[in-house]
Enzyme design. Structure first.
Site, PDB file in Angstrom:
ATOM      1  N   ASN A   1     -27.377  26.451 -33.467  1.00 19.31           N
ATOM      2  CA  ASN A   1     -26.027  27.010 -33.389  1.00 19.31           C
ATOM      3  C   ASN A   1     -25.897  27.859 -32.127  1.00 19.31           C
ATOM      4  OD1 ASN A   1     -24.043  26.725 -35.867  1.00 19.31           O
ATOM      5  ND2 ASN A   1     -26.077  26.768 -36.737  1.00 19.31           N
TER       6      ASN A   1
ATOM      7  N   GLY B   1     -12.474  29.782 -48.949  1.00 16.58           N
ATOM      8  CA  GLY B   1     -12.280  28.833 -47.857  1.00 16.58           C
ATOM      9  C   GLY B   1     -12.765  27.479 -48.327  1.00 16.58           C
ATOM     10  N   ALA B   2     -13.347  26.697 -47.424  1.00 20.41           N
ATOM     11  CA  ALA B   2     -13.804  25.359 -47.786  1.00 20.41           C
ATOM     12  C   ALA B   2     -14.895  25.407 -48.852  1.00 20.41           C
ATOM     13  CB  ALA B   2     -14.300  24.629 -46.539  1.00 20.41           C
TER      14      ALA B   2
ATOM     15  N   LYS C   1     -33.773  28.641 -42.981  1.00 24.68           N
ATOM     16  CA  LYS C   1     -32.503  28.126 -42.469  1.00 24.68           C
ATOM     17  C   LYS C   1     -32.216  28.711 -41.078  1.00 24.68           C
ATOM     18  CE  LYS C   1     -27.889  26.766 -43.979  1.00 24.68           C
ATOM     19  NZ  LYS C   1     -26.779  26.963 -44.908  1.00 24.68           N
TER      20      LYS C   1
ATOM     21  N   GLU D   1     -19.816  33.794 -36.813  1.00 26.88           N
ATOM     22  CA  GLU D   1     -20.664  34.687 -37.612  1.00 26.88           C
ATOM     23  C   GLU D   1     -21.871  35.182 -36.799  1.00 26.88           C
ATOM     24  OE1 GLU D   1     -19.900  33.477 -42.132  1.00 26.88           O
ATOM     25  OE2 GLU D   1     -20.761  31.811 -40.986  1.00 26.88           O
TER      26      GLU D   1
ATOM     27  N   ASN E   1     -30.610  27.486 -37.478  1.00 20.80           N
ATOM     28  CA  ASN E   1     -29.334  28.059 -37.054  1.00 20.80           C
ATOM     29  C   ASN E   1     -29.439  28.926 -35.809  1.00 20.80           C
ATOM     30  OD1 ASN E   1     -27.588  26.882 -38.864  1.00 20.80           O
ATOM     31  ND2 ASN E   1     -27.770  28.513 -40.386  1.00 20.80           N
TER      32      ASN E   1
ATOM     33  N   ASN F   1     -23.313  32.638 -45.158  1.00 19.48           N
ATOM     34  CA  ASN F   1     -24.248  32.254 -44.083  1.00 19.48           C
ATOM     35  C   ASN F   1     -25.091  33.420 -43.596  1.00 19.48           C
ATOM     36  OD1 ASN F   1     -23.649  29.516 -43.782  1.00 19.48           O
ATOM     37  ND2 ASN F   1     -21.834  29.973 -42.561  1.00 19.48           N
TER      38      ASN F   1
END
Lengths: 308, 308
Positions: B196, B13-14, B188, B271, B192, B106
């Site tokens: 998120n 992907g990206a 992290k 996710e 998140n 992730n």
């Protein structure tokens, strides 16, 4: 309480107008304290439409100012709890030495606010299991006869508790005396905390969405367990079969829209504090962590303040 | 690892396309395993546009089938974790006895899945702090050069960890070796999980809404505290100043849209398991209650499944 008491209705929205009108029709001297709908009721009276028929019209005694009503024998409070900051001052002109104050408001913390101002001797609490809407400021529609429960704010029923229940019964309302207000209120929270709460948190959804989602149904049960834990620390035992029943009853309700969710979706004030906030505070004060409820409360409080 | 390793990119992907393209431009033998964008890259190659200029085009070696690629020296996995059920079988044809597998995915739980299949000896983990979008199947835009961190899946850095980092450095990527993957990942998660998560739970809002809401900001901190508690039971100590910094940094980010929130709003798979689900499971397994996270996880899981 006198056999023929004078009654003031404070917070004459759907619930207050409905019960006040039924009492008045039965011959009780009922005076309604209105805010926004004063003019409409003064000009048109109150119209009550009942699902089971027996519609009626009442030339309601409408007031805008509690001081004009003066002291009464019984004050019935059906004010939305989001207005509780102003409640005590609103009620004060109605309360004499022998006045009883009955709150039929949603959630918990209401009798505490009233007893702090007027003393335990004068306060009763109650719950309504009913479905009523105000479709015009002066027109009330009742979809489910339902029932009312009254109880002492703290402690066991007294003679006056039964007198108040008798007053409702005389007006054709199914009314029972509950042995413990706390038990009745915390049992109602077992449903309101998870189902009203998740209906809002999930974006304004009816209860069937909660029942059909494994995640939301599980969270509903976990929240209910937190309410039960808090209740038990406060001295209220709620048996497991009662919890199971909440789910089986809700299953049958289909796409039911809880009242707080309707308030939320229509941008009206939601009774966040008297349902989630006070349950959290009273529970945590009694030593129950209630951490899932805390998360739900903070999220709902944000969502409802953003919207209103 | 060999000085001149062959590399396969899984989940191009990206992020995968971007780092794969940079490595290939630096002369590394990179083979890309594509799914939906295979034809577009085969026909057009990969175009990388970089914020700091230095745009470039690459005739990428595009594959649709890992068996055609065969075993390589280094597999870099940038697959979305929502595809993790299929990951091991997807990777297997690329893995020989001496192949290293680096997951840049992730959240947490990814190295556990890979080591269960391929053993601890062959797995490394990493994190990307970067901002990349794929605007066409074959066009990648990079908005922030950012950095990459690599580490052993379990235990301290080895010679090979430094070799992998060196490979990225050679390709012009700022890459550091982290002493502990768990520490880097849980740090992290401190951002998140709350940001998120609440961005989704509050209805798909940018981070300034969270920072400006007293309730959401408080809930963000309480969730962060739960992550820190879980991390500490797993052996990772996260100091308080690090948490304070998450808030001061987020304050400066303004109306930032976290990637999971964008996925949520655009109806793409979120996710959920690798961020909230696995944090909850690993934390609870280590004895951390994480009850607020549990409530958030169940709500988000419902919201994301409903939408996708």
């Amino acid at each position: 309480m006198k056999d023929d008491p004078s009654v003031a209705i404070v917070g004459a929205g759907a619930v207050g107008s409905y019960y006040g009108a039924k009492l008045a029709r039965a011959g009780v001297d009922v005076r309604f304290l209105f805010r926004s709908s004063f003019a409409a009721v003064r000009d048109n009276g109150l119209t009550v439409r009942q699902k089971e028929g027996d519609d009626f019209h009442l030339d309601a005694k409408a007031y805008q100012d509690a001081a004009e009503i003066g002291t009464v024998d019984l004050v019935i409070i059906a004010l939305k709890t989001t207005a509780n900051d102003a409640m005590v001052e609103m009620v004060r002109p109605l309360v004499g030495e022998d006045t009883l104050i009955l709150t039929l408001q949603n959630g918990i913390g209401n009798v505490e606010t009233l007893t702090a101002a007027f003393g335990k001797e004068q306060v009763l609490g109650g719950l309504c299991f009913v479905c009523i809407n105000r479709i015009e400021p002066h027109i009330i529609e009742n979809y489910l006869a339902g029932s009312v429960v009254v109880a002492e704010a703290f402690g066991e029923p007294q003679e006056r508790t039964r007198q108040v229940a008798e007053l409702f019964t005389r007006a054709g309302v199914d009314c029972k005396v509950a042995p413990s207000l706390a038990e009745a209120l915390w049992k109602k929270l077992c449903w309101n905390v998870p189902f009203n709460g998740l209906a809002i948190a999930a974006g304004g959804v009816p209860t069937d969405v909660i029942m059909q989602s494994p995640e939301l149904k599980r969270l509903a049960r976990l929240l209910m367990d937190e309410v039960v834990d808090a209740a038990s620390r406060i001295g209220v035992t709620i048996p497991n079969y009662f919890l199971e029943k909440q789910f089986s009853v809700t299953e049958k309700m289909g796409a039911y829209r809880p009242s707080s969710m309707i308030d939320y979706c229509e941008g009206r004030a939601v009774e966040v504090e008297s349902i989630w906030g006070e349950a959290l505070r009273q529970g945590q004060k009694a030593g129950a962590p209630m951490l899932r409820l805390e998360a739900l409360y903070l999220l709902i409080k944000h969502l409802c303040e953003k919207k209103s």
